[in-house]
Design a protein around this motif. Structure first.
Motif, PDB file in Angstrom:
ATOM      1  N   PHE B  82       3.890  16.335   0.908  1.00 17.03           N
ATOM      2  CA  PHE B  82       4.401  16.247   2.282  1.00 17.03           C
ATOM      3  C   PHE B  82       5.881  15.850   2.302  1.00 17.03           C
ATOM      4  CE2 PHE B  82      -0.118  15.799   2.631  1.00 17.03           C
ATOM      5  CZ  PHE B  82      -0.432  16.444   3.805  1.00 17.03           C
ATOM      6  N   GLN B  83       6.494  16.144   3.448  1.00 18.10           N
ATOM      7  CA  GLN B  83       7.924  15.868   3.613  1.00 18.10           C
ATOM      8  C   GLN B  83       8.247  14.391   3.409  1.00 18.10           C
ATOM      9  OE1 GLN B  83       9.419  17.380   7.275  1.00 18.10           O
ATOM     10  NE2 GLN B  83      11.508  16.790   6.848  1.00 18.10           N
ATOM     11  N   ASN B  84       7.413  13.502   3.988  1.00 18.64           N
ATOM     12  CA  ASN B  84       7.701  12.071   3.807  1.00 18.64           C
ATOM     13  C   ASN B  84       6.815  11.458   2.725  1.00 18.64           C
ATOM     14  OD1 ASN B  84       5.274  11.736   4.983  1.00 18.64           O
ATOM     15  ND2 ASN B  84       6.002  10.761   6.846  1.00 18.64           N
ATOM     16  N   ALA B  86       3.940  10.773   2.117  1.00 21.74           N
ATOM     17  CA  ALA B  86       2.594  10.335   2.523  1.00 21.74           C
ATOM     18  C   ALA B  86       1.857   9.615   1.400  1.00 21.74           C
ATOM     19  CB  ALA B  86       1.777  11.525   3.041  1.00 21.74           C
ATOM     20  N   LEU B  87       2.534   8.686   0.741  1.00 21.70           N
ATOM     21  CA  LEU B  87       1.863   7.893  -0.289  1.00 21.70           C
ATOM     22  C   LEU B  87       1.071   6.784   0.397  1.00 21.70           C
ATOM     23  CD1 LEU B  87       4.775   7.534  -2.854  1.00 21.70           C
ATOM     24  CD2 LEU B  87       2.982   9.256  -2.778  1.00 21.70           C
ATOM     25  N   TYR B  88      -0.068   6.429  -0.185  1.00 22.24           N
ATOM     26  CA  TYR B  88      -0.890   5.373   0.399  1.00 22.24           C
ATOM     27  C   TYR B  88      -0.244   4.028   0.066  1.00 22.24           C
ATOM     28  CZ  TYR B  88      -3.979   9.411   0.180  1.00 22.24           C
ATOM     29  OH  TYR B  88      -4.493  10.665   0.284  1.00 22.24           O
ATOM     30  N   PRO B  89       0.226   3.287   1.084  1.00 18.51           N
ATOM     31  CA  PRO B  89       1.038   2.097   0.804  1.00 18.51           C
ATOM     32  C   PRO B  89       0.279   0.976   0.109  1.00 18.51           C
ATOM     33  CG  PRO B  89       0.578   2.287   3.157  1.00 18.51           C
ATOM     34  CD  PRO B  89       0.087   3.538   2.521  1.00 18.51           C
ATOM     35  N   GLN B  90      -1.048   0.942   0.324  1.00 18.92           N
ATOM     36  CA  GLN B  90      -1.794  -0.191  -0.237  1.00 18.92           C
ATOM     37  C   GLN B  90      -2.223   0.055  -1.677  1.00 18.92           C
ATOM     38  OE1 GLN B  90      -2.896   2.081   1.783  1.00 18.92           O
ATOM     39  NE2 GLN B  90      -5.106   2.311   1.821  1.00 18.92           N
ATOM     40  N   MET B  91      -1.903   1.253  -2.204  1.00 20.84           N
ATOM     41  CA  MET B  91      -2.340   1.579  -3.567  1.00 20.84           C
ATOM     42  C   MET B  91      -1.142   1.626  -4.508  1.00 20.84           C
ATOM     43  SD  MET B  91      -4.990   4.666  -2.880  1.00 20.84           S
ATOM     44  CE  MET B  91      -6.030   4.672  -1.434  1.00 20.84           C
ATOM     45  N   PHE B  99      -6.349   9.030  -6.637  1.00 25.71           N
ATOM     46  CA  PHE B  99      -7.230   8.867  -5.479  1.00 25.71           C
ATOM     47  C   PHE B  99      -8.107  10.092  -5.208  1.00 25.71           C
ATOM     48  CE2 PHE B  99      -8.101   8.826  -0.862  1.00 25.71           C
ATOM     49  CZ  PHE B  99      -8.852   7.669  -0.830  1.00 25.71           C
ATOM     50  N   ALA B 100      -7.485  11.266  -5.218  1.00 20.22           N
ATOM     51  CA  ALA B 100      -8.250  12.480  -4.905  1.00 20.22           C
ATOM     52  C   ALA B 100      -9.363  12.690  -5.933  1.00 20.22           C
ATOM     53  CB  ALA B 100      -7.328  13.686  -4.880  1.00 20.22           C
ATOM     54  N   LYS B 102     -10.841  10.260  -7.578  1.00 22.04           N
ATOM     55  CA  LYS B 102     -11.846   9.223  -7.327  1.00 22.04           C
ATOM     56  C   LYS B 102     -12.766   9.662  -6.187  1.00 22.04           C
ATOM     57  CE  LYS B 102     -11.963   4.306  -6.422  1.00 22.04           C
ATOM     58  NZ  LYS B 102     -11.163   3.186  -5.914  1.00 22.04           N
ATOM     59  N   VAL B 103     -12.154  10.239  -5.150  1.00 21.27           N
ATOM     60  CA  VAL B 103     -12.949  10.736  -4.020  1.00 21.27           C
ATOM     61  C   VAL B 103     -13.942  11.783  -4.508  1.00 21.27           C
ATOM     62  CG1 VAL B 103     -12.824  12.050  -1.861  1.00 21.27           C
ATOM     63  CG2 VAL B 103     -11.180  10.227  -2.301  1.00 21.27           C
ATOM     64  N   ARG B 147       0.528  13.250  -7.550  1.00 15.78           N
ATOM     65  CA  ARG B 147      -0.741  13.266  -6.842  1.00 15.78           C
ATOM     66  C   ARG B 147      -1.280  14.697  -6.758  1.00 15.78           C
ATOM     67  NH1 ARG B 147      -0.743  10.130  -1.234  1.00 15.78           N
ATOM     68  NH2 ARG B 147       0.187  12.085  -0.547  1.00 15.78           N
TER      69      ARG B 147
END
Lengths: 283, 389
Positions: B82-84, B86-91, B99-100, B102-103, B147
Motif C-alpha cells: 500500500f501507498q502508506n 499499512a504496517l501493523y503498528p503493534q507488531m 502475519f499473513a 500465521k493467519v 510482507r
C-alpha cells in the motif's frame, strides 16, 4: 535616547521569568495536592481512633478497623461491587468495541444518524430517567439480583464507550484494514486481531472511567440492588452513615476501604488513560 | 505465479461514477506491468479490483486461469503493497512479515524460514525485532515489500509504494523493487502517476485516462509511438511539443504551416501517416524536445525562433521558444468526449546540449529531426500513423 537590550540580557530575563513561572506553578500544584489529599488524610487519621478519641481529639486505636467487618459485611459488599463493576464494564467494552468499529469502518445507510442518536444519549442525566428505568427493570423482576443494576450501568456507560471507540477506530487508516483483509482476515479477524490490540489505550480509558463511576455510584445501587446481601459497598456505607448511632471512625475506615480499589485501578491504568483521553490531539 | 486477465472489466460506483471503462488487459506470468495516468484515471481502482477490495460491476477478471469476480480477497493469493505501507503498528517487523502466514496457519518454523529469507533479500535482518515506528521511511517500505514477498503469492500489487519517500530514496527503492521483482519472477502490477517510475520499472506500461485504457506497450514503444495526443503529452518530460498546423501541398512537397512558419515534411510521411489524404486539412504536429537541435549550418528542416526562457539542468539545457506573435501556437485546451481535456502549450521546448549557446531573448535556428515527426488527428487526438502500435 532609546535603550537597546543585548541578546544576552534578553536571554537572562526570559530564563529568569521561566524560573518564576515554574515555581509559581509548582506551588499552585502543591496547594491543589493538599486540597485533594486532605480528606484522605482525615479519613486515615480518623479511622485509627475510637468514637471517644474522635470526639476528644486525642489518642489512636485500631478498634474501628477490628470492628468494621462485624458492623458491616464489608468483604461481601466489596465482592458485590466488584461483580457489578466487572460485569457492567465487560458489556460496555464488548458493545462499545463492536459498535465503534462498525460506526467507524463499515459503511451503511443512516450510519451517521444512528451514531448521532447513540452519542446524544450521553447527554441524558441518570436522574432524569431513573424512575422509568426502575419501572422497566422492576417489571422484568430484575431488582433482586445483580443483573438489573448491571444492565442499567451498561446502558448508561455504553454511549460514551461507543463514542470513544468510534473516534479511536476512525483514526485507524482504511489501508491497514485492507492489508488485513488481503492478508487473509475477515471483518471479525480484522476486529479481534488488528483493531482490538491497537485500541488498548481506549479500552483502558473506558475501563478506568467506568470503573470509577460505577464503583463510586450510590443511586443505582440503592434502587436496583434491593437484596441486602447484594448491596455494593457504597450502599453499605450509606446505610452505616444513616444508622442511629454512627461511628465516624468506622465510617472512615469503610470509606477508605471502598476508595482503595478505584485508586488502584486509576493508578494502574493512568499511563493509558492519558493516551486514551488525548485521542486526536497527539500525532 | 500466474497470468492476470482483465476482460472488459467495468467499475461503476454507487451514484453512477464510472471509474473503469471496459478495461481489457493481460499481465503475463512474471511480467512487471505499470499502470500509469493522472489522478482519477482509474488505475488504483483497477488494482483494487484485482485485490478484491472493489467489486467488479461488469466484465470478467481472472488470475491464473480462475475467474475471481466473486472470490474473496483472502482466497485470491495475491499480495499488496500500500501507498502508506499499512504496517501493523503493534507488531514487530518479523510479526508484520509473518502475519499473513500465521493467519493461514503455516507451521512456525516455515514462517520463520520465509521471514528470514525475505529479510535477507531486503536487508532487514537486523531490524526484525523492531516496531514500525522505530523504522525510517525506506525501511518501512521494505517491510511492506517483505510482507508481500513471504506470501510467495501469484501476483504482487503495488499502489504508488514510493510516493511517500524523498526523491533520493525513491530512486534507490525503484531499482530495489525492480531487482526483487526480477529475482522472484512474480507477475507485478504497479500503479503510479510518476512517469519516470513507469518508464524505468515496467516491462510494459499501460497508460490510463478517465477510466479508459489508452495504450499498452513497452516503455520505449510508448515513447516512440504514442497512439494519441494524450499519451504523447503524458509520457516524456518535458512532454512532446504539440502544434496545430495546416497541411499544404507546395509544388509537390508536403508543407506544414503554422503562423508564418513552414516546415517541409519528408515524403515518407505521406503513406506512413496517411498525410496524402489530409492535404488542406489541419493536423496536430508532434515533436519531442530532443528532436530539435541548434543548427550549425545549412540543410535539413530549419526553424527560426526566439528563446523566451532557458533552464540549465547541468547535463542539458531546456530552451522554451516562441515563433513570433503570428506563430499560431497558442495555449489550447481541447475538450474530449470523456470530459478530460487535452492541453496544447503555447511554447515549444527544445532539449539542447549542456554547452549549447542560448540566451534568453536571443534568436536561434533549430534543425528538426525529420525521422521522428508525429501527427495526430486534431478532432479525436488519435495518431495518424498507419500502423499504430
Amino acid at each position: 535616547m532609546s535603550v537597546v537590550s543585548s541578546p544576552m540580557s534578553v536571554r537572562v530575563t526570559s530564563s529568569r521569568r521561566r524560573v518564576v513561572t515554574r515555581t509559581a506553578i509548582f506551588f499552585a500544584m502543591v496547594l491543589m495536592a493538599i486540597v485533594m489529599l486532605y480528606p484522605f488524610f482525615v479519613m486515615l487519621v480518623t479511622s485509627f481512633k475510637t468514637q471517644n478519641q474522635y470526639l476528644t481529639g486525642h489518642g489512636t486505636s485500631t478498634q474501628s478497623w477490628r470492628q468494621l467487618a462485624s458492623t458491616l459485611p464489608v468483604y461481601q459488599q466489596l465482592l458485590n461491587s466488584t461483580i457489578v463493576c466487572t460485569a457492567s464494564i465487560a458489556i460496555i467494552l464488548v458493545v462499545g468495541v463492536m459498535a465503534g468499529f462498525a460506526f467507524a469502518k463499515l459503511q451503511y445507510r443512516f450510519g451517521n444518524l444512528v451514531f448521532l442518536g447513540m452519542v446524544s444519549a450521553m447527554m441524558v442525566p441518570l436522574q432524569a430517567i431513573v424512575i422509568p428505568e426502575y419501572v422497566n427493570v422492576a417489571r422484568f423482576g430484575l431488582t433482586n439480583g445483580y443483573l438489573g443494576a448491571v444492565l442499567v450501568y451498561a446502558a448508561l456507560g455504553t454511549p460514551f464507550s461507543i463514542f470513544l471507540f468510534t473516534t479511536y477506530f476512525r483514526r485507524v487508516p482504511d489501508e491497514l484494514i485492507e492489508a488485513g483483509i488481503v492478508d487473509g482476515l475477515g471483518y471479525w479477524g480484522v476486529l479481534w486481531r488488528l483493531a482490538l490490540p491497537m485500541a488498548l489505550p481506549a479500552i483502558a480509558t473506558v475501563t478506568v472511567l467506568q470503573f470509577i463511576q460505577i464503583w463510586d455510584d450510590l443511586l443505582v445501587g440503592l434502587l436496583f440492588l434491593q437484596n441486602p446481601a447484594e448491596r455494593p459497598i457504597t450502599v453499605g456505607l450509606a446505610a452505616l452513615a444513616a444508622g442511629r448511632t454512627t461511628s465516624i471512625p468506622q465510617l472512615m475506615a469503610g470509606s477508605l476501604v471502598s476508595a482503595l480499589p478505584a485508586m488502584i485501578v486509576y493508578l494502574g491504568f493512568q499511563r493509558f488513560l492519558v493516551r486514551g483521553l488525548t485521542l486526536g490531539i497527539d500525532r | 505465479m500466474a497470468e492476470i486477465v482483465f476482460d472488459r472489466v467495468v467499475k461503476v460506483y454507487p451514484g453512477g461514477t464510472k471509474a473503469v471503462e471496459e478495461l481489457s488487459l493481460t499481465v503475463a506470468e512474471g511480467e512487471f506491468m505499470v499502470l500509469v495516468g493522472p489522478s482519477g484515471c482509474g488505475k488504483t481502482t483497477a488494482l483494487r479490483m484485482i485485490a478484491g477490495l472493489e467489486e467488479i460491476t461488469d466484465g470478467v477478471m481472472s488470475i491464473g486461469g480462475t475467474i475471481v469476480n466473486n472470490v474473496l480477497p483472502k482466497d485470491r493469493d495475491i499480495a499488496m503493497v500500500f501507498q502508506n505501507y499499512a504496517l501493523y503498528p503493534q507488531m514487530t517487523v518479523a510479526q508484520n512479515m509473518g502475519f499473513a502466514l500465521k493467519v493461514r496457519k503455516l507451521p512456525k518454523d516455515e514462517i520463520d524460514r520465509r521471514v528470514q529469507e525475505a529479510a535477507k533479500i531486503l536487508r532487514l535482518t537486523e531490524y526484525l525485532g523492531r516496531r514500525p515506528k522505530a523504522l525510517s521511511g525506506g525501511q518501512r517500505q521494505r517491510v511492506a515489500m517483505g510482507r508481500a514477498i513471504v506470501r510467495e503469492p501469484q501476483a504482487f500489487l503495488m499502489d504508488e509504494p514510493l510516493s511517500n519517500l524523498d526523491a533520493q530514496l525513491r530512486v534507490e527503492m525503484r531499482t530495489e523493487i525492480t531487482r526483487i521483482q526480477r529475482l522472484l519472477g512474480v507477475a507485478t502490477i504497479y500503479v503510479t502517476h510518476d512517469q519516470t517510475e513507469a518508464m524505468t520499472m515496467g516491462d510494459r506500461v499501460a497508460v490510463m485516462r478517465a477510466g479508459a485504457l489508452q495504450q499498452v506497450a513497452t516503455p520505449q514503444d510508448l515513447y516512440d509511438h504514442p497512439v494519441n495526443e494524450f499519451v504523447a503529452g503524458f509520457i516524456g518530460s518535458p512532454p512532446m511539443n504539440l502544434i496545430l498546423a495546416s497541411l499544404q501541398d507546395q509544388d509537390g512537397e508536403l508543407v506544414l504551416r503554422f503562423g508564418d512558419q513552414n516546415v517541409v515534411v519528408p515524403a515518407s510521411y505521406r503513406t506512413s501517416h496517411r498525410l496524402a489524404e489530409l492535404i488542406g486539412a489541419r493536423v496536430v504536429f508532434g515533436l519531442r524536445p530532443e528532436d530539435l537541435e541548434l543548427a550549425s549550418g545549412e540543410g535539413g528542416v530549419l526553424l527560426e525562433a526566439t528563446v523566451d526562457l532557458r533552464e540549465a539542468l547541468g547535463s542539458e539545457k531546456l530552451a522554451y521558444l516562441s515563433f513570433g506573435a503570428d506563430s499560431g501556437i497558442v495555449e489550447q485546451e481541447i475538450p474530449r468526449d470523456d470530459g478530460v481535456p487535452v492541453r496544447r502549450r503555447s511554447r515549444v521546448v527544445a532539449r539542447l546540449g549542456a554547452r549549447a549557446d542560448v540566451h534568453e531573448g536571443g534568436r536561434v535556428t533549430l534543425r528538426l529531426n525529420v525521422d521522428n515527426f508525429h501527427f495526430f488527428d486534431p478532432e479525436t487526438g488519435a495518431s495518424l500513423r498507419a500502423v499504430a502500435s
